[in-house]
Design a protein around this motif. Structure first.
Motif, short mmCIF file in Angstrom:
data_model
loop_
_atom_site.label_atom_id
_atom_site.label_comp_id
_atom_site.label_asym_id
_atom_site.label_seq_id
_atom_site.Cartn_x
_atom_site.Cartn_y
_atom_site.Cartn_z
N VAL A 340 57.95 32.67 37.04
CA VAL A 340 57.76 33.95 36.28
C VAL A 340 56.33 34.09 35.69
O VAL A 340 55.92 35.30 36.03
N ASP A 341 56.03 33.18 34.94
CA ASP A 341 54.65 33.31 34.51
C ASP A 341 53.54 33.24 35.50
O ASP A 341 52.41 33.95 35.47
N SER A 342 53.70 32.48 36.35
CA SER A 342 52.62 32.18 37.63
C SER A 342 52.55 33.75 38.34
O SER A 342 51.40 34.06 38.64
N SER A 343 53.66 34.13 38.57
CA SER A 343 53.66 35.46 39.52
C SER A 343 53.11 36.52 38.64
O SER A 343 52.22 37.42 39.14
N PHE A 344 53.49 36.61 37.35
CA PHE A 344 52.84 37.47 36.29
C PHE A 344 51.11 37.09 36.41
O PHE A 344 50.37 38.32 36.43
N GLN A 345 50.80 36.02 36.26
CA GLN A 345 49.45 35.78 36.16
C GLN A 345 48.58 36.31 37.43
O GLN A 345 47.95 36.90 37.28
N LEU A 346 49.30 35.97 38.78
CA LEU A 346 48.30 36.54 39.72
C LEU A 346 48.58 37.96 39.65
O LEU A 346 47.41 38.40 40.16
N GLY A 347 49.56 38.71 39.46
CA GLY A 347 49.44 40.13 39.26
C GLY A 347 48.25 40.62 38.48
O GLY A 347 47.69 41.52 38.70
N GLN A 348 48.19 40.11 37.34
CA GLN A 348 47.34 40.37 36.06
C GLN A 348 45.85 40.27 36.70
O GLN A 348 44.98 41.21 36.45
N TRP A 349 45.49 39.11 37.43
CA TRP A 349 44.31 38.98 37.69
C TRP A 349 44.06 39.91 39.03
O TRP A 349 43.01 40.33 38.92
N GLU A 350 45.05 40.23 39.70
CA GLU A 350 44.83 41.34 40.68
C GLU A 350 44.26 42.88 40.06
O GLU A 350 43.20 43.44 40.50
N LEU A 351 45.10 42.94 39.07
CA LEU A 351 44.76 44.01 38.21
C LEU A 351 43.32 44.06 37.86
O LEU A 351 42.32 45.24 37.69
N GLN A 352 42.79 43.10 37.14
CA GLN A 352 41.55 42.92 36.50
C GLN A 352 40.56 43.22 37.66
O GLN A 352 39.61 43.65 37.51
N GLU A 353 40.84 42.43 38.81
CA GLU A 353 39.85 42.31 39.84
C GLU A 353 39.72 43.90 40.62
O GLU A 353 38.72 44.64 40.67
N TRP A 354 40.81 44.63 40.76
CA TRP A 354 40.82 46.09 41.33
C TRP A 354 40.03 47.00 40.36
O TRP A 354 39.50 47.93 40.71
N ALA A 355 40.26 46.67 38.59
CA ALA A 355 39.46 47.54 38.01
C ALA A 355 37.84 47.14 37.89
O ALA A 355 37.09 47.88 36.93
N GLY A 356 37.51 46.22 38.55
CA GLY A 356 36.15 45.85 38.52
C GLY A 356 35.75 44.83 37.52
O GLY A 356 34.52 44.66 37.18
N HIS A 357 36.63 44.07 36.75
CA HIS A 357 36.40 43.19 35.74
C HIS A 357 37.10 41.96 36.07
O HIS A 357 38.15 41.59 35.40
N PRO A 358 36.76 41.05 37.21
CA PRO A 358 37.56 39.93 37.50
C PRO A 358 37.33 38.98 36.37
O PRO A 358 36.38 38.67 35.75
N ALA A 359 38.57 38.45 36.29
CA ALA A 359 38.85 37.38 35.14
C ALA A 359 37.79 36.10 35.49
O ALA A 359 37.88 35.63 36.71
N ALA A 360 37.30 35.68 34.38
CA ALA A 360 36.45 34.52 34.66
C ALA A 360 37.16 33.23 35.06
O ALA A 360 36.65 32.47 35.90
N ASP A 361 38.39 32.98 34.62
CA ASP A 361 39.46 32.05 35.07
C ASP A 361 40.19 32.18 36.22
O ASP A 361 41.30 31.22 36.31
N ALA A 362 40.24 33.41 36.81
CA ALA A 362 41.04 33.60 38.12
C ALA A 362 40.92 32.48 39.08
O ALA A 362 39.76 32.42 39.53
N ASP A 363 41.94 32.00 39.30
CA ASP A 363 42.05 30.80 40.62
C ASP A 363 43.15 31.24 41.46
O ASP A 363 44.19 30.45 41.23
#
Length: 379
Positions: A340-363
């Motif tokens: 649940v947590d990992s799936s949610f995290q992947l989605g949140q990283w995607e949203l940040q990237e699509w908004a033009g503000h990729p997360a510094a810790d995205a992996d």
């Protein structure tokens, strides 16, 4: 299994049907109540990773799923134009007799589970669900919506993300949370050269193509949908085509074939993780009723299947039922929470990237690799 001889399962989806098969084969008298009056299946396809195939193989069902589906070794990663970035094979160590993944139409999986459950003697009642539950040390008195009252040794709530059984046990909290993303799906004939699934990365969305049989495949599209707007049913095909406009190659060709709004399966993505305990008295929850997840790891159905198989095996004991149900949640909680947590995290990283503000810790690659490795571990 002398302590549990008669079980009611609320919900006739993947988790509930799998639990019914596993329990019936252990000699339990099993009944299912399903709210739908017609046992139709919503959706296009299911991905069964190696851990799902391992659990199904233990019930003798993996072979039928593979025969009805389309096994594939991993994921082809592409850009929005169809340019190859990498081929990423998945581990099949949990079920080495099969390829790492199996795509299968939802209707085909449903029919395999229904046929197996009914041949095992499971009784199914459609258009009926629970109204009230009264549990004591001897059993559960179940009041059903058709006015009947029946007694069981155990009730299993497998009635999905908006579980009525969960609300009867624990009230209205927690509630599923919209993640900011939605997924669109549409079925097509499978191109004969499609032997891998693929993920296509756009600048503001993510598309996927998944083979599910010799004849068919489906397209998925994950999009940002701020505020969870209502999508008009009669415009779903137009809205999906619009959201596919940044793609070229095969995805663009398929987009032109999206013509029927009734064939578009649209779903806002929601997540929810119920803290322990997962039971109260002689009533226990499994599947989406306790761990609703988004599809970024293709594990939602898989961990529901695992829940069912693990619970049935743990109930085959003379130990006190409360101790067994407590141990069941303890055994499953960390693994399911990771999904649940990992799936949610992947989605949140995607949203940040699509908004033009990729997360510094995205992996993305690192988290996906850890998840694939972890899900091959014993349950």
């Amino acid at each position: 299994m002398s302590r549990v001889k008669k079980v009611l399962i609320v919900g006739g989806g993947i988790g509930g049907l799998t639990a019914s098969v596993a329990l019936a084969r252990n000699g339990v008298d099993v009944s299912i109540v399903e709210l739908k009056s017609e046992w139709t299946v919503y959706g296009v396809g299911i991905i069964q990773p190696t851990n799902a195939l391992r659990a199904l193989h233990g019930l003798g069902l993996a072979e039928a799923c593979v025969a009805a589906g389309f096994p594939f070794p991993g994921w082809r990663i592409l850009n929005s134009e169809g340019g190859l970035i990498a081929d990423v094979p998945n581990l099949n160590s949990a079920a080495p007799q099969f390829l790492a993944n199996n795509g299968i139409p939802r209707r085909a999986l449903h029919q395999i589970l229904v046929d197996t459950a009914q041949s095992a003697g499971v009784q199914v009642r459609l258009g009926v669900t629970v109204k009230e539950l009264e549990s004591d040390t001897e059993g559960v008195s179940v009041s059903l919506t058709d006015g009947s009252v029946e007694q069981y040794d155990l009730v299993i709530g497998a009635d999905g993300t908006y579980s009525k059984v969960r609300s009867l046990l624990f009230g209205k909290t927690p509630t599923p949370t919209f993640t900011g993303q939605s997924v669109w799906r549409y079925s097509f004939p499978r191109p004969k050269d499609m032997t891998w699934a693929s993920i296509w990365y756009g600048k503001q969305t993510k598309a996927g193509l998944v083979p599910v049989s010799e004849e068919s495949m489906y397209l998925l599209l994950v999009t940002a949908e701020p505020g969870n707007p209502r999508m008009p049913d009669d415009r779903l095909h137009t809205l999906l085509r619009q959201r596919l406009s940044e793609y070229s190659g095969l995805v663009a060709e398929l987009a032109e074939q999206v013509t029927d709004p009734k064939e578009v399966v649209y779903k806002p993505l929601e997540t929810m993780m119920l803290p322990q305990p997962w039971h109260k008295g002689r009533v226990v929850l499994i599947g989406d009723a306790v761990h609703a997840t988004v599809p970024h790891l293709a594990q939602g159905a898989s961990i529901a299947i695992e829940d069912a198989v693990v619970l049935a095996s743990m109930l085959d004991t003379e130990e006190p039922l409360d101790a067994v149900l407590t141990a069941f949640a303890q055994r499953r909680y960390t693994r399911c929470k990771f999904v649940v947590d990992s799936s949610f995290q992947l989605g949140q990283w995607e949203l940040q990237e699509w908004a033009g503000h990729p997360a510094a810790d995205a992996d993305f690659a690192g988290l996906l690799r850890r998840a694939w490795d972890r899900m091959t571990e014993p349950v």
